[in-house]
Write a protein that holds these residues in place. Structure first.
Motif, PDB file in Angstrom:
ATOM      1  N   ALA A 113      -6.327  -0.249   1.075  1.00  0.00           N
ATOM      2  CA  ALA A 113      -6.685   0.300  -0.238  1.00  0.00           C
ATOM      3  C   ALA A 113      -7.403   1.630  -0.123  1.00  0.00           C
ATOM      4  N   GLY A 163       0.843  -1.187   0.000  1.00  0.00           N
ATOM      5  CA  GLY A 163       0.000   0.000   0.000  1.00  0.00           C
ATOM      6  C   GLY A 163       0.878   1.237   0.000  1.00  0.00           C
ATOM      7  N   ILE A 201       5.176   2.249  -6.261  1.00  0.00           N
ATOM      8  CA  ILE A 201       3.785   2.369  -6.719  1.00  0.00           C
ATOM      9  C   ILE A 201       3.765   2.819  -8.178  1.00  0.00           C
ATOM     10  N   TRP A 244      -1.814  -4.153  -2.663  1.00  0.00           N
ATOM     11  CA  TRP A 244      -2.850  -3.340  -2.010  1.00  0.00           C
ATOM     12  C   TRP A 244      -3.668  -4.218  -1.088  1.00  0.00           C
TER      13      TRP A 244
END
Length: 79
Positions: free
Chosen positions: A79, A24, A67, A74
């Motif tokens: 998320a 994430g 990313i 994720w």
């Protein structure tokens, strides 16, 4: 300069054989090589980590770059 250092670190880890991934927007992992039992990759990854030293100050730039590259997991709760 930190963004370039982060990119260099990520690239060096990938070239060494690390399966470096952002988790994430909170963190990243790099401990395991793409091929788990590849001892040479483990040694290359260790050498890269030693060369770059403490990259704590680059954490967010490393995550952002991963990313951008699509190297991100994720988790549902992140998320």
């Amino acid at each position: 300069m930190s963004k370039q250092q982060a990119k260099s670190f990520v690239l060096a880890m990938i070239e060494a054989g690390s399966n470096i991934q952002a988790i994430g927007k909170r963190g990243y992992v790099l401990a395991e090589p793409v091929v788990i039992d590849d001892q040479e990759a483990c040694e290359r990854i260790d050498r890269v980590a030693e060369r770059f030293g403490n990259v704590t100050h680059l954490k967010q730039d490393i995550i952002d770059h991963l990313i951008e590259m699509g190297r991100v997991i994720w988790p549902h709760d992140l998320a």
